[in-house]
Each structure stands twice: as structure tokens, then as C-alpha cells.
Scaffold this motif. Structure first.
Motif, PDB file in Angstrom:
ATOM      1  N   VAL A  43       0.847  -1.192   0.000  1.00  0.00           N
ATOM      2  CA  VAL A  43       0.000   0.000   0.000  1.00  0.00           C
ATOM      3  C   VAL A  43       0.881   1.241   0.000  1.00  0.00           C
ATOM      4  CG1 VAL A  43      -1.880   1.215   1.149  1.00  0.00           C
ATOM      5  CG2 VAL A  43      -1.704  -1.256   1.382  1.00  0.00           C
ATOM      6  N   LEU A  44       0.626   2.152  -0.950  1.00  0.00           N
ATOM      7  CA  LEU A  44       1.287   3.449  -0.947  1.00  0.00           C
ATOM      8  C   LEU A  44       0.314   4.481  -0.404  1.00  0.00           C
ATOM      9  CD1 LEU A  44       2.973   3.617  -4.491  1.00  0.00           C
ATOM     10  CD2 LEU A  44       3.929   2.745  -2.357  1.00  0.00           C
ATOM     11  N   PHE A  45       0.787   5.335   0.482  1.00  0.00           N
ATOM     12  CA  PHE A  45      -0.060   6.389   1.045  1.00  0.00           C
ATOM     13  C   PHE A  45       0.337   7.723   0.449  1.00  0.00           C
ATOM     14  CE2 PHE A  45      -2.312   4.036   4.307  1.00  0.00           C
ATOM     15  CZ  PHE A  45      -1.516   2.900   4.430  1.00  0.00           C
ATOM     16  N   LEU A  46      -0.644   8.408  -0.133  1.00  0.00           N
ATOM     17  CA  LEU A  46      -0.422   9.738  -0.702  1.00  0.00           C
ATOM     18  C   LEU A  46      -0.927  10.814   0.248  1.00  0.00           C
ATOM     19  CD1 LEU A  46       0.234   8.324  -3.388  1.00  0.00           C
ATOM     20  CD2 LEU A  46      -1.293   9.926  -4.522  1.00  0.00           C
ATOM     21  N   ALA A  47      -0.266  11.972   0.234  1.00  0.00           N
ATOM     22  CA  ALA A  47      -0.786  13.173   0.882  1.00  0.00           C
ATOM     23  C   ALA A  47      -0.214  14.353   0.116  1.00  0.00           C
ATOM     24  CB  ALA A  47      -0.384  13.228   2.355  1.00  0.00           C
ATOM     25  N   ASP A  48      -1.058  15.333  -0.192  1.00  0.00           N
ATOM     26  CA  ASP A  48      -0.589  16.536  -0.884  1.00  0.00           C
ATOM     27  C   ASP A  48       0.288  16.222  -2.097  1.00  0.00           C
ATOM     28  OD1 ASP A  48      -0.222  17.739   2.414  1.00  0.00           O
ATOM     29  OD2 ASP A  48      -1.858  18.229   1.039  1.00  0.00           O
ATOM     30  N   GLY A  49      -0.133  15.243  -2.881  1.00  0.00           N
ATOM     31  CA  GLY A  49       0.552  14.993  -4.142  1.00  0.00           C
ATOM     32  C   GLY A  49       1.891  14.281  -4.058  1.00  0.00           C
ATOM     33  N   ARG A  50       2.179  13.638  -2.891  1.00  0.00           N
ATOM     34  CA  ARG A  50       3.432  12.890  -2.753  1.00  0.00           C
ATOM     35  C   ARG A  50       3.158  11.571  -2.047  1.00  0.00           C
ATOM     36  NH1 ARG A  50       8.402  15.244  -1.554  1.00  0.00           N
ATOM     37  NH2 ARG A  50       8.743  17.059  -2.897  1.00  0.00           N
ATOM     38  N   VAL A  51       4.093  10.618  -2.232  1.00  0.00           N
ATOM     39  CA  VAL A  51       4.013   9.375  -1.468  1.00  0.00           C
ATOM     40  C   VAL A  51       4.633   9.649  -0.101  1.00  0.00           C
ATOM     41  CG1 VAL A  51       4.760   6.979  -1.292  1.00  0.00           C
ATOM     42  CG2 VAL A  51       4.171   7.954  -3.525  1.00  0.00           C
ATOM     43  N   VAL A  52       3.885   9.425   0.956  1.00  0.00           N
ATOM     44  CA  VAL A  52       4.403   9.719   2.300  1.00  0.00           C
ATOM     45  C   VAL A  52       4.724   8.475   3.100  1.00  0.00           C
ATOM     46  CG1 VAL A  52       3.295  11.965   2.409  1.00  0.00           C
ATOM     47  CG2 VAL A  52       2.072   9.947   3.248  1.00  0.00           C
ATOM     48  N   ARG A  53       4.263   7.310   2.593  1.00  0.00           N
ATOM     49  CA  ARG A  53       4.463   6.101   3.376  1.00  0.00           C
ATOM     50  C   ARG A  53       4.222   4.902   2.487  1.00  0.00           C
ATOM     51  NH1 ARG A  53       0.736   4.356   8.398  1.00  0.00           N
ATOM     52  NH2 ARG A  53       2.203   2.938   9.411  1.00  0.00           N
ATOM     53  N   GLU A  54       4.882   3.793   2.809  1.00  0.00           N
ATOM     54  CA  GLU A  54       4.662   2.545   2.070  1.00  0.00           C
ATOM     55  C   GLU A  54       4.586   1.398   3.064  1.00  0.00           C
ATOM     56  OE1 GLU A  54       7.247   1.881  -1.264  1.00  0.00           O
ATOM     57  OE2 GLU A  54       7.033  -0.298  -1.119  1.00  0.00           O
ATOM     58  N   LEU A  55       3.609   0.517   2.862  1.00  0.00           N
ATOM     59  CA  LEU A  55       3.487  -0.659   3.726  1.00  0.00           C
ATOM     60  C   LEU A  55       3.500  -1.896   2.858  1.00  0.00           C
ATOM     61  CD1 LEU A  55       0.572  -0.033   6.289  1.00  0.00           C
ATOM     62  CD2 LEU A  55       3.014  -0.073   6.752  1.00  0.00           C
ATOM     63  N   ARG A  56       4.250  -2.897   3.273  1.00  0.00           N
ATOM     64  CA  ARG A  56       4.173  -4.200   2.623  1.00  0.00           C
ATOM     65  C   ARG A  56       3.069  -4.979   3.321  1.00  0.00           C
ATOM     66  NH1 ARG A  56       6.489  -5.511  -1.999  1.00  0.00           N
ATOM     67  NH2 ARG A  56       7.785  -3.706  -2.476  1.00  0.00           N
ATOM     68  N   CYS A  57       2.203  -5.650   2.547  1.00  0.00           N
ATOM     69  CA  CYS A  57       1.144  -6.427   3.186  1.00  0.00           C
ATOM     70  C   CYS A  57       1.652  -7.838   3.456  1.00  0.00           C
ATOM     71  CB  CYS A  57      -0.084  -6.518   2.282  1.00  0.00           C
ATOM     72  SG  CYS A  57      -0.810  -4.901   1.985  1.00  0.00           S
ATOM     73  N   PRO A  58       1.429  -8.341   4.650  1.00  0.00           N
ATOM     74  CA  PRO A  58       1.769  -9.745   4.920  1.00  0.00           C
ATOM     75  C   PRO A  58       0.981 -10.609   3.951  1.00  0.00           C
ATOM     76  CG  PRO A  58       0.383  -8.839   6.677  1.00  0.00           C
ATOM     77  CD  PRO A  58       0.742  -7.711   5.780  1.00  0.00           C
ATOM     78  N   SER A  59       1.609 -11.651   3.371  1.00  0.00           N
ATOM     79  CA  SER A  59       0.852 -12.428   2.382  1.00  0.00           C
ATOM     80  C   SER A  59      -0.223 -13.224   3.104  1.00  0.00           C
ATOM     81  CB  SER A  59       1.770 -13.343   1.574  1.00  0.00           C
ATOM     82  OG  SER A  59       2.877 -13.745   2.347  1.00  0.00           O
ATOM     83  N   ALA A  60      -1.385 -13.250   2.487  1.00  0.00           N
ATOM     84  CA  ALA A  60      -2.579 -13.831   3.137  1.00  0.00           C
ATOM     85  C   ALA A  60      -2.450 -15.328   3.313  1.00  0.00           C
ATOM     86  CB  ALA A  60      -3.800 -13.517   2.318  1.00  0.00           C
TER      87      ALA A  60
END
Ligand SMILES: Nc1ncnc2c1ncn2[C@@H]1O[C@H](COP(=O)(O)OP(=O)(O)OP(=O)(O)O)[C@@H](O)[C@H]1O
Ligand SMILES: Nc1ncnc2c1ncn2[C@@H]1O[C@H](COP(=O)(O)OP(=O)(O)OP(=O)(O)O)[C@@H](O)[C@H]1O
Ligand SMILES: [Mg+2]
Ligand SMILES: [Mg+2]
Lengths: 226, 226
Positions: B209-226
Motif C-alpha cells: 500500500v502506498l499512502f499519498l498526501a498533498d501529491g506525494r508518497v508519504v508512506r509505504e506498507l508491505r502487506c503480509p501475504s494472506a
């Protein structure tokens, strides 16, 4: 404030006819906040449109107060909708050529009235769109358009607010703020709200939840007061 | 499979200019499923449109494979979009005059191809819209329209699928089925998916998951595989 008695709505004829409402009965008391949930295609938008006089039942009665909507002529229905009902459409239905501000005050403009500047400012600030009022819908994000549509339904402080999935395009913070505005309409101004939603967190802000399936109410839950 | 390097997108000029993307960098590996979340107005739709060549960056580069989209002429861009990209629009963008079936196979029709009947049947069954294919968008519920838009993006088995809030109008069961279809595109067919969503349960089905705020990527999370 509003109710449907044995509401049936059939689209089409013959083999391909769709029974969007199948003998639906529901009552919405004045000053209450009711959420409506149910599977996609279960008749939620159809119910809202028939309650607001935007569509006609095939059989049964849709009433606002003591008035049966089927008895009203076009003129009376238009006035009722403009002055007593606010509707947030699932697809927003904004006027492309008008700015956000013009879209929001359109129901007032059509009635020859002007907005209360303080109320317009308060509403658009709370919904986080005060900085976008000069832009046309095509220049707004999906969630901004949805909030413009919501502001339009609230600006006239109508007796009845029908909201068709008003938070579907919003992040959780913007959704919470919108629901707070709707809750205030009910708690502070005794307006009546009927809100369709797929979001359980939105439904949790209501006083009760009706569950639809196949064009009927199948379940009702009272929400514990927060 | 796709990436944006120092992407800037400015709408308007002067005092009312909006920096929808503000130096955004993101990479989307082939065969991966990426979710994009962030506040309403943070640039998610703008990012998707620039990645798919539906809009042009003000500065920076949007690339699909080794091709910089800014270098393509109209014809080459149209062919790339038709043959290699599927796009589910936040507002669906269905053709009102065409039936659901005609809308779904439109990208094939434009390329002079016919649908594989088994694949069309499987896809529409899985999305729960097989019974509505003869109807035009105005005769469908909001969630049914959204699923028609999704089927249109999947029918060509494109390398790249961009989905802009594809579950916003769906109940949890229909949303889960749609996400299963998207997951299959990635796991079984090594297609690349970039999905904007406000729903954490939808984001949880992605690989990251990439998190955007104000037109930029502010954070990235890897998802644990299901
Ligand atoms: N054509 C345009 N002209 C001016 N401003 C625009 C235009 N299109 C988008 N914007 C602005 O750019 C910003 C980013 O828009 P975008 O549609 O990418 O947001 P988003 O993250 O998809 O939001 P949402 O979750 O509400 O869909 C918003 O503030 C929006 O008002
Ligand atoms: N004009 C029409 N002609 C034919 N069928 C229609 C028409 N409008 C709606 N329907 C059908 O009636 C049923 C109920 O539609 P409705 O829009 O009320 O569903 P909904 O509960 O709002 O769904 P969603 O959650 O997807 O918005 C659906 O199966 C829909 O396809
Ligand atoms: Mg609906
Ligand atoms: Mg968007």
C-alpha cells in the motif's frame, strides 16, 4: 415524516421485468436518522427516489407527512422537492457548467432566495471544500464532488434529507466530518435523514438501520445511542 | 511495469494553481498488486490518469515499461491504452447508449476483436452482473454500473489494470468477489494492478500500500501475504 406502504416498483415488462421494490413497508419518523443497507441491486436507490418523488411507485403509496406523492401534480411536486427535500445522489448529479458554489446554492437560486453567507461558509468549511468553491465539477476530485453534492442537499436546511451513499468516495476523516454534519442536522435542527450506505461505520452513526434484500425490508436494528 | 519519476502536475495558473502531484516518485513492478490510499484530493486519481496516459504531467516522467508516455504521439498512445491498459474510472465513464455487454466488450470491438464467450461469461458471473448485460447504464444500480466498468477493464486481460476506487458502491460481499477477480488477474495471469481505494479491507488484499498526501508518497506498507 415519510413512509412507504406496500411499495412495489417494476421496471420493464414481461420476461425481463425487474421487481426493484417488492411490497416494501417502511416508516421514517420526523427528526430521526435512519441508515439503509443491503446488497448492490436490492432496491435502496429506488426506495430513496420513490420517497423523494423522483420516481413513481408501480403500486402502493409513498407519503411525505400526510401527502401521498402519487396525488401531487408536477408543479406541487417540484415545489415540495425544492423547498422541503434535500437529495444527495449516488452519482452526484452536479451541473457541469456551474461552479461548486453555484451548484451548492442552486436550490435557493431556483426558489429566488439567497444563501445565508455564514451558513454557507460554515457548511463548506466543515466539509473541507471551502477552498474549491470557484471550480467546476470537472476540476474537482471524486470526493470533493461528493461533498459539493452533500452541501447542496444541506444548504436549504430541508425537513427531509435523502443521501444515497454520501461517503463512498471519501477517506475516513472526510467521511467522519460529513457524518458529523448530518448528525448535527438531526440533533440540532430536528431534520429527518434517510441515508443509504454500504459502510458499517457510517450506519453506526444513525439511530436505526434498515436492511433491504430483493426489494423488501428484511431486518431492522436499533443503534445504541453513542 | 510502470513508474513515475519526480511527477509534478499543476492545474491552473497563478494564485489559484493546484499542485495535484508535487514531485511524486513511485514504481509498480510487473505482476504486483499495489493499493493507493490517501485523503480525498491528495492526487490519487491524477496519478492514475498520468500513469495511464489519460493526462500529461507538467514535469517529470511517467513510464510504461521502457516507454516514456510523454514521447508517444496520439495514435501510439491510443493503441497502448486500448491493447495494454484497462482502466476502471471513479465515475465509471460508461457509454449511455450502449448495453452493459456492449460497454464491456467495447475495447475489443474498437480493436476489431471478438470476446472469448467463456471468459465473458465467467467474468460477468463472478461479478454478479451476468443477468443485467442487456440493460443500458441508466437501468442499472450504482454498484452494477461499477462492476460493468470493472469487467470492461478486465475483458482484454491487459498487462496493466488501473482501478480508481472500484468497490466504493458495493456491499461487502460484491466487493470481496470483485477483489477476488482482481487478485486472480495478478496471481494466475501475472497482470499488474494499481488500485486506488478508501477501503482498508480492499487495500489489505494488495501486496503493498502506498499512502499519498498533498501529491506525494508519504508512506509505504508491505502487506503480509494472506
Ligand atoms: N482539472 C482540474 N483543474 C483544477 N484542479 C483540479 C483538476 N482536477 C483535479 N484537480 C484538483 O487536484 C487535486 C487532486 O485531485 P485528485 O482527483 O487526484 O484527488 P483524489 O486523491 O483522487 O481524491 P478523491 O479521493 O476525492 O477521489 C484536488 O484538489 C482537485 O480539486
Ligand atoms: N430504469 C431501470 N430499468 C430496469 N431496471 C432497473 C432500472 N433502474 C434500476 N433497475 C434495477 O432495479 C434493481 C434495484 O436498483 P437500485 O438502483 O435501487 O439498487 P441499489 O440497492 O441502489 O444498488 P447499489 O447498491 O448498487 O446502488 C437493480 O437490479 C437494477 O438493475
Ligand atoms: Mg444505489
Ligand atoms: Mg479520485
Amino acid at each position: 415524516a415519510a413512509r412507504v406502504i406496500d411499495g412495489v416498483k417494476v421496471y420493464g415488462t414481461g420476461g425481463t421485468a425487474v421487481r426493484a421494490l417488492d411490497g416494501l413497508c417502511a416508516e421514517f419518523a420526523a427528526g430521526a436518522f435512519t441508515a439503509i443497507m443491503g446488497p448492490s441491486g436490492s432496491g435502496k436507490s429506488t426506495l430513496l427516489h420513490c420517497l423523494a418523488g423522483l420516481d413513481q411507485l408501480t403500486s402502493g403509496r409513498a407519503m411525505i407527512g400526510d401527502v401521498c406523492l402519487g396525488d401531487l401534480g408536477d408543479r406541487a411536486m417540484t415545489l415540495l422537492r425544492r423547498d422541503r427535500i434535500g437529495f444527495v445522489f449516488q452519482a452526484f448529479n452536479l451541473v457541469p457548467a456551474l461552479t461548486a458554489r453555484e451548484n451548492i446554492v442552486l436550490p435557493l437560486t431556483l426558489g429566488g432566495r439567497r444563501p445565508d453567507p455564514a451558513w454557507l461558509a460554515e457548511l463548506t468549511e466543515a466539509l473541507g471544500i471551502a477552498g474549491r468553491l470557484g471550480h467546476r465539477p470537472a476540476e474537482l476530485s471524486g470526493g470533493q464532488q461528493q461533498r459539493v453534492a452533500t452541501a447542496r442537499a444541506l444548504i436549504t436546511r430541508p425537513d427531509l434529507i435523502f443521501a444515497d451513499e454520501p461517503t463512498g468516495n471519501l477517506d475516513s476523516k472526510a467521511a467522519a466530518e460529513l457524518l458529523t454534519q448530518i448528525r448535527r442536522a438531526v440533533d440540532d435542527y430536528r431534520q429527518t435523514v434517510v441515508m443509504v450506505t454500504h459502510d458499517p461505520r457510517a450506519a453506526a452513526r444513525a439511530d436505526r438501520v434498515l436492511f433491504l434484500a430483493d426489494g423488501r425490508v428484511v431486518r431492522e436494528l436499533r443503534c445504541p445511542s453513542a
